[in-house]
Enzyme design. Structure first.
Site, PDB file in Angstrom:
ATOM      1  N   ILE A   1      33.603  41.303  39.754  1.00 30.84           N
ATOM      2  CA  ILE A   1      32.482  40.369  40.000  1.00 30.84           C
ATOM      3  C   ILE A   1      33.101  39.078  40.514  1.00 30.84           C
ATOM      4  O   ILE A   1      33.780  38.365  39.769  1.00 30.84           O
ATOM      5  CB  ILE A   1      31.659  40.039  38.731  1.00 30.84           C
ATOM      6  CG1 ILE A   1      31.086  41.298  38.069  1.00 30.84           C
ATOM      7  CG2 ILE A   1      30.508  39.084  39.100  1.00 30.84           C
ATOM      8  CD1 ILE A   1      30.298  41.017  36.773  1.00 30.84           C
ATOM      9  N   ASP A   2      32.904  38.788  41.783  1.00 32.44           N
ATOM     10  CA  ASP A   2      33.333  37.489  42.303  1.00 32.44           C
ATOM     11  C   ASP A   2      32.114  36.579  42.232  1.00 32.44           C
ATOM     12  O   ASP A   2      31.064  36.899  42.811  1.00 32.44           O
ATOM     13  CB  ASP A   2      33.845  37.597  43.742  1.00 32.44           C
ATOM     14  CG  ASP A   2      34.402  36.263  44.200  1.00 32.44           C
ATOM     15  OD1 ASP A   2      35.308  35.748  43.518  1.00 32.44           O
ATOM     16  OD2 ASP A   2      33.919  35.722  45.211  1.00 32.44           O
TER      17      ASP A   2
ATOM     18  N   GLU B   1      41.335  41.968  39.280  1.00 33.30           N
ATOM     19  CA  GLU B   1      41.301  40.650  38.645  1.00 33.30           C
ATOM     20  C   GLU B   1      41.465  40.740  37.128  1.00 33.30           C
ATOM     21  O   GLU B   1      42.113  39.899  36.524  1.00 33.30           O
ATOM     22  CB  GLU B   1      39.985  39.930  38.976  1.00 33.30           C
ATOM     23  CG  GLU B   1      39.870  38.605  38.236  1.00 33.30           C
ATOM     24  CD  GLU B   1      38.740  37.715  38.692  1.00 33.30           C
ATOM     25  OE1 GLU B   1      37.834  38.210  39.377  1.00 33.30           O
ATOM     26  OE2 GLU B   1      38.781  36.519  38.347  1.00 33.30           O
TER      27      GLU B   1
ATOM     28  N   ASP C   1      40.036  37.486  45.469  1.00 32.66           N
ATOM     29  CA  ASP C   1      38.902  36.681  45.958  1.00 32.66           C
ATOM     30  C   ASP C   1      38.739  36.826  47.466  1.00 32.66           C
ATOM     31  O   ASP C   1      37.652  36.633  47.996  1.00 32.66           O
ATOM     32  CB  ASP C   1      39.124  35.182  45.682  1.00 32.66           C
ATOM     33  CG  ASP C   1      39.260  34.855  44.209  1.00 32.66           C
ATOM     34  OD1 ASP C   1      38.501  35.422  43.421  1.00 32.66           O
ATOM     35  OD2 ASP C   1      40.124  34.020  43.863  1.00 32.66           O
TER      36      ASP C   1
ATOM     37  N   THR D   1      31.570  35.059  38.900  1.00 32.13           N
ATOM     38  CA  THR D   1      31.217  35.386  37.504  1.00 32.13           C
ATOM     39  C   THR D   1      30.345  34.304  36.866  1.00 32.13           C
ATOM     40  O   THR D   1      29.432  34.613  36.102  1.00 32.13           O
ATOM     41  CB  THR D   1      32.511  35.574  36.670  1.00 32.13           C
ATOM     42  OG1 THR D   1      33.278  36.603  37.289  1.00 32.13           O
ATOM     43  CG2 THR D   1      32.206  35.985  35.248  1.00 32.13           C
TER      44      THR D   1
ATOM     45  N   ASP E   1      37.911  42.729  43.107  1.00 33.87           N
ATOM     46  CA  ASP E   1      37.258  41.709  42.296  1.00 33.87           C
ATOM     47  C   ASP E   1      35.962  42.328  41.788  1.00 33.87           C
ATOM     48  O   ASP E   1      35.007  42.510  42.546  1.00 33.87           O
ATOM     49  CB  ASP E   1      36.986  40.430  43.103  1.00 33.87           C
ATOM     50  CG  ASP E   1      36.691  39.268  42.165  1.00 33.87           C
ATOM     51  OD1 ASP E   1      36.218  39.531  41.034  1.00 33.87           O
ATOM     52  OD2 ASP E   1      36.939  38.109  42.545  1.00 33.87           O
TER      53      ASP E   1
HETATM   54  C1  IPD Z   1      35.989  32.469  41.688  1.00 35.46           C
HETATM   55  C2  IPD Z   1      34.964  32.265  42.786  1.00 35.46           C
HETATM   56  C3  IPD Z   1      34.861  30.797  43.147  1.00 35.46           C
HETATM   57  C4  IPD Z   1      36.191  30.224  43.575  1.00 35.46           C
HETATM   58  C5  IPD Z   1      37.236  30.456  42.484  1.00 35.46           C
HETATM   59  C6  IPD Z   1      37.323  31.937  42.151  1.00 35.46           C
HETATM   60  P1  IPD Z   1      35.563  34.550  40.016  1.00 35.46           P
HETATM   61  O1  IPD Z   1      36.134  33.847  41.393  1.00 35.46           O
HETATM   62  O2  IPD Z   1      35.306  32.998  43.932  1.00 35.46           O
HETATM   63  O3  IPD Z   1      33.966  30.587  44.211  1.00 35.46           O
HETATM   64  O4  IPD Z   1      36.045  28.857  43.805  1.00 35.46           O
HETATM   65  O5  IPD Z   1      38.487  29.999  42.966  1.00 35.46           O
HETATM   66  O6  IPD Z   1      38.274  32.130  41.119  1.00 35.46           O
HETATM   67  O7  IPD Z   1      36.308  33.880  38.886  1.00 35.46           O
HETATM   68  O8  IPD Z   1      34.118  34.289  39.968  1.00 35.46           O
HETATM   69  O9  IPD Z   1      35.911  35.978  40.210  1.00 35.46           O
END
Ligand code: IPD
Length: 271
Positions: free
Chosen positions: A89-90, A71, A220, A92, A87
């Protein structure tokens, strides 16, 4: 063989846990300072960058011929035909606020790292705050903390708890909110947990009945969607084809079709 999905799944888990330990140790210590990416609400902490660097180091040591798509740091090429999709940190925003739904997501795909074409071999979603860890190996199964996951019951849509998420673009978020407003009277309730990787694993667990989001990135969903399919569910686009960036639906097959029909009547295609 080193390319066996089970072997790769073990590596995914080892790497996700190691990066997760770093993320956990740094929780509360990232100074609350976040840079922004695609928009003012799209944040990245220093710990996202550190976690991805750590993952890339471990991959380079164990699998030097593989490509990496992450990412934060983009793509590095390889010669083996396998790509690690990361990812760091998913969730964030949850991490930034100290809300415990965030995860490290690590997957290995063969061929094209685009969801519309990929062949996922293995994946791990490690929810850092409580340590829950989902793994999947293609053709072998999916597990939560070592317990094998199986097909889930299919409640009627009206009794289903549906997870979703929103992108970072302001205009698009407005349209996503309208879709949710239109569908809310037809389902049990909606959850926006804030980590798509965790959402997908909760669907595999049956703690959400189904999930949809418009605009997910490969990182994601690379690991979480394999957890669902290996547990007997489906991950599709609105028309029952392969998931695409534009729309990802996940859950038990019949419920996903019902959800797709509802989303069409809610104008989800125009988001
Ligand atoms: C996000 C999260 C969020 C989703 C967003 C993603 P990130 O990833 O997964 O739940 O709704 O579309 O971008 O930015 O925290 O790695």
């Amino acid at each position: 063989p080193p390319e066996h999905p089970r072997v790769l799944a073990r590596l995914c888990e080892e790497f996700a846990r190691t990066a997760g330990e770093h993320v956990r140790n740094r929780a509360g210590d990232h100074g609350g300072v976040a840079a922004t990416k695609s928009s003012a609400v799209d944040v990245v902490t220093a710990v996202d960058t550190e976690s991805e660097a750590l993952l890339r180091e471990m991959i380079a040591r164990a699998r030097p011929d593989d490509a990496v798509l992450g990412e934060e740091a983009g793509t590095s090429t390889g010669t083996s035909g396998l790509t690690w999709v990361l990812d760091p940190i998913d969730g964030t925003v949850n991490y930034l606020y100290g809300i415990p739904s965030y995860a490290v997501s690590v997957a290995v795909v063969a061929g094209d790292p685009d969801p519309a074409a990929w062949n996922q071999l293995a994946g791990c979603v490690h929810a850092v705050a409580d340590g829950t860890t989902w793994t999947a190996a293609r053709g072998e199964g999916a597990w939560r903390d070592g317990t094998r996951l199986g097909p889930r019951p299919e409640p009627p849509l009206a009794e289903s708890l549906i997870g979703t998420g929103f992108g970072y673009d302001a205009a698009k978020r407005g349209r996503q909110g309208q879709v949710v407003a239109r569908m809310l009277p037809s389902v049990r309730d909606i959850r926006r947990i804030g980590s798509a990787a965790i959402d997908l694993c909760l669907v595999a667990d049956g703690r959400l009945d189904a999930f949809f989001e418009n605009g997910l990135n490969p990182w994601d969903m690379a690991a979480g969607s394999l957890v669902i399919t290996e547990a007997g569910g489906v991950v599709e686009d609105l028309d029952g084809g392969r998931p695409r960036r534009e729309m990802t639906l996940a859950g038990p097959a019949g419920l996903v079709r019902e959800l797709a029909d509802l989303l069409r009547t809610c104008d989800a295609e125009s988001v």
